[in-house]
Design an enzyme around this catalytic site. Structure first.
Site, PDB file in Angstrom:
ATOM      1  N   ALA A 128       0.857  -1.192   0.000  1.00 55.34           N
ATOM      2  CA  ALA A 128       0.000   0.000   0.000  1.00 55.34           C
ATOM      3  C   ALA A 128       0.889   1.236   0.000  1.00 55.34           C
ATOM      4  CB  ALA A 128      -0.921   0.008   1.216  1.00 55.34           C
ATOM      5  N   SER A 131      -0.268   8.818   1.939  1.00 58.01           N
ATOM      6  CA  SER A 131       0.311  10.158   1.889  1.00 58.01           C
ATOM      7  C   SER A 131       1.511  10.312   2.814  1.00 58.01           C
ATOM      8  CB  SER A 131      -0.752  11.197   2.255  1.00 58.01           C
ATOM      9  OG  SER A 131      -1.376  10.862   3.477  1.00 58.01           O
ATOM     10  N   ILE A 132       1.530   9.583   3.922  1.00 54.15           N
ATOM     11  CA  ILE A 132       2.617   9.701   4.893  1.00 54.15           C
ATOM     12  C   ILE A 132       3.684   8.632   4.677  1.00 54.15           C
ATOM     13  CG2 ILE A 132       3.199   9.556   7.353  1.00 54.15           C
ATOM     14  CD1 ILE A 132       1.746  12.110   6.610  1.00 54.15           C
ATOM     15  N   VAL A 135       3.940   0.728   2.612  1.00 51.39           N
ATOM     16  CA  VAL A 135       4.080  -0.517   3.363  1.00 51.39           C
ATOM     17  C   VAL A 135       4.592  -1.617   2.434  1.00 51.39           C
ATOM     18  CG1 VAL A 135       2.812  -2.281   4.655  1.00 51.39           C
ATOM     19  CG2 VAL A 135       2.243   0.137   4.955  1.00 51.39           C
ATOM     20  N   LYS A 149       6.668  -0.483   7.482  1.00 55.58           N
ATOM     21  CA  LYS A 149       6.051   0.795   7.142  1.00 55.58           C
ATOM     22  C   LYS A 149       7.143   1.861   7.174  1.00 55.58           C
ATOM     23  CE  LYS A 149       2.039   3.623   8.521  1.00 55.58           C
ATOM     24  NZ  LYS A 149       0.907   3.706   9.480  1.00 55.58           N
ATOM     25  N   ASP A 285     -10.241   4.936  13.129  1.00 55.94           N
ATOM     26  CA  ASP A 285     -10.473   4.832  11.685  1.00 55.94           C
ATOM     27  C   ASP A 285     -10.709   3.369  11.306  1.00 55.94           C
ATOM     28  OD1 ASP A 285     -10.781   5.685   9.098  1.00 55.94           O
ATOM     29  OD2 ASP A 285      -8.641   5.760   8.662  1.00 55.94           O
TER      30      ASP A 285
END
Length: 440
Positions: A128, A131-132, A135, A149, A285
Site C-alpha cells: 500500500a 500520503s505519509i 508498506v 512501514k 479509523d
C-alpha cells in the site's frame, strides 16, 4: 505603470525569491498561493470545473500534506459540505509510491545496518502507498513474516511548512461570517495533532501495544493488533507482525473460509467499545481496510495512526450519549450534546430533542431500513449547528465508527441492528457500569 512602482515590485520579487531559497516555509507559502490563485483562475475560466473539483486538484498538486487533509475531508461528513466530501474521496487512492531505493536508504539510516543483516527478503512492490508512508511485505532472517512501514522522504519538513500555511489560512477564515462556528482553527489543530502523531511511528507502535494489553486485560483472546518489533521501530520505520486474512467487507472470502461474520463483528465491536468506554482509548479509523477476519479465527485491527483519547469527563459524556442513543432517550441525548458542544447561546433542549429524533431515526428503525450513510452525520451536524452547538471532532469520530460497524452488519449479518441489538446494548451497559465503578 511608472518606473518607481515597477522598480519596487521587481525589488520585492527579488527579495521574496532570495528569501524562498533559504526558507522552506516561505517557499510553501508562495507555492500554495500560486496553486490556489491558479485554481481560482481555472474556476473562473471553465464553467464545467466545479469548486470541489478545482480544490481537489489543487490539493493533489500541493502534495502529501494536502492529500492527507483531503482524505480527512472525505471521511468527515458533517464537518465539511457534502459535495466536497464526495469529491475528496478521489484522494484516497491517488498517492503514487516512492522509489524502493528510498525505502532501503531510510531503513539503512534508521536501523544502523544493511537491510540484508535484518531481513531475509523485502518485496520491492508496496502492499500500500499512502500520503505519509508506504508498506512492504518482508521476512526476517528467522523466517518470520512482517510488514515494514516507511515514511516518505522529507515528509516531516514538508508537513511543518504546510501546517504553518494552514494555520494562517484558518485564522483568516475565522474572521469571515460564521467562520467561528465552522471552527476552521479547531479543524486545523486536530489535523496537526493527528498528523504529528502519525509522523512518529513509535507512537503508533505504542498504540498497538496498548490495544493488545487492553485485550489481554479483558480476556479478549480472539482480538488483536499486529505486534510491533520494538528493536526495529523508529520515528520513520515501523516493523510489525504480518496479519493474514480478509477485509471485513470481503463477504465472499469470509463465507468461503467458514468464518461466522456476525460473531466476528460482535467480537470486534465489543473490543472497540471496551477500549473506548473503560479506557478512554479507541481506534479512530475502523474502515474496512483496517478490520480483518484472520485465518486463525481472530479479529485483527490494523493501522493505529489515528486513535481517539478521552479524559474522564468526556468519556462519561460519550457513555451518557451512547446510553441515551441506544434507548432512544432523545431528551437525554439533547442534554449530553448540549453539554459537549454548547457555545454561549442558550439551547432549547425540547426543540433539539425533537430534531435529534428526526436525524437519528434511520439508525434506530426496527425495520432495518437501508441507511444512506452519507446523510447521517451531516444531518446530525446540521441539527447541532442549527441549535448553536459546535460538536468536538472526537464526538464525530465515535459516530463515524458506529456507522462503519453498522455498514459491516448490513453485509455480514443483515438481521443485526448494531444500535438496538440486546447483546450489544447489554455489553455496552456492563462496560459503562464498570467504567463508572472504577471512576468512583
Amino acid at each position: 505603470m511608472n518606473s518607481p512602482v515597477l522598480a519596487a515590485l521587481i525589488g520585492l520579487g527579488i527579495v521574496l525569491l532570495v528569501a524562498s531559497l533559504v526558507s522552506r516555509t516561505l517557499r510553501r507559502i508562495l507555492a500554495t498561493t500560486w496553486v490556489l490563485l491558479t485554481a481560482v483562475a481555472r474556476r473562473l475560466g471553465d464553467r464545467d470545473a466545479t469548486g470541489p473539483v478545482v480544490v481537489r486538484r489543487a490539493f493533489e498538486e500541493l502534495g502529501p500534506t494536502y492529500i492527507k487533509l483531503g482524505q480527512l475531508v472525505a471521511s468527515s461528513q458533517g464537518l465539511f459540505p457534502e459535495r466536497y466530501c464526495l469529491e475528496f474521496r478521489k484522494c484516497l487512492d491517488r498517492v503514487p509510491p516512492f522509489e524502493f531505493s528510498e525505502v532501503e536508504r531510510t531503513l539503512g539510516e534508521d536501523l544502523k545496518e544493511p537491510t540484508s543483516a535484518t531481513f531475509a527478503s523485502i518485496d520491492p512492490k508496496p502492499l500500500a502507498s499512502a500520503s505519509i508512508a508506504q508498506v512492504h511485505a518482508a521476512k526476517l532472517r528467522d523466517g518470520k513474516d512482517v510488514v515494514i512501514k516507511v515514511q516518505r522522504p522529507g515528509i516531516s519538513d514538508l508537513v511543518e511548512a504546510d501546517l504553518y500555511v494552514l494555520k494562517l489560512m484558518a485564522r483568516i477564515m475565522t474572521m469571515m461570517p460564521l467562520g467561528d462556528l465552522a471552527n476552521p482553527e479547531g479543524i486545523v489543530e486536530d489535523f496537526e495533532s493527528n498528523i504529528r502523531e502519525e509522523l512518529d511511528f513509535r507512537r503508533e507502535a505504542a498504540n498497538m501495544t496498548e490495544f493488545n494489553r487492553i485485550m489481554v486485560e479483558h480476556d479478549q483472546v480472539r482480538v488483536a493488533a499486529p505486534k510491533p518489533i520494538d528493536a526495529l521501530t523508529t520515528r520513520r520505520v515501523l516493523v510489525m507482525e504480518r496479519f493474514f486474512g480478509h477485509r471485513v467487507d470481503d463477504v465472499e472470502s469470509i463465507k468461503a473460509s467458514k468464518v461466522d461474520g456476525e460473531e466476528t463483528l460482535l467480537l470486534g465491536m465489543r473490543a472497540w467499545f471496551q477500549c473506548m468506554i473503560i479506557h478512554g482509548f479507541f481506534h479512530g479509523d475502523v474502515h474496512a481496510g483496517n478490520l480483518m477476519t484472520l485465518v486463525d479465527g481472530r479479529v485483527g485491527f490494523l493501522d493505529f495512526g489515528i486513535v481517539g483519547r478521552f479524559a474522564r469527563e468526556r468519556r462519561e459524556q460519550v457513555t451518557d450519549y451512547l446510553l441515551a442513543f441506544s434507548t432512544a432517550d432523545f431528551k437525554m441525548l439533547a442534554t449530553v450534546m448540549a453539554t459537549m458542544g454548547a457555545t454561549n447561546a442558550k439551547v432549547d433542549l425540547d426543540a433539539l430533542a425533537k430534531d435529534l429524533a428526526t436525524a437519528y431515526q434511520p439508525m434506530l428503525a426496527d425495520e432495518l431500513a437501508a441507511i444512506k450513510y452519507a446523510d447521517v452525520i451531516p444531518a446530525i451536524m446540521r441539527t447541532a449547528i442549527r441549535h448553536g452547538l459546535r460538536m468536538p471532532r472526537d464526538f464525530v469520530l465515535v459516530v463515524k465508527q458506529m456507522l462503519y460497524f453498522d455498514r459491516y452488519a448490513k453485509i455480514l449479518a443483515p438481521n443485526l441492528n448494531v444500535f438496538r441489538d440486546p447483546r450489544i446494548v447489554t455489553a455496552l451497559m456492563t462496560d459503562i457500569m464498570q467504567a463508572r465503578m472504577q471512576a468512583a
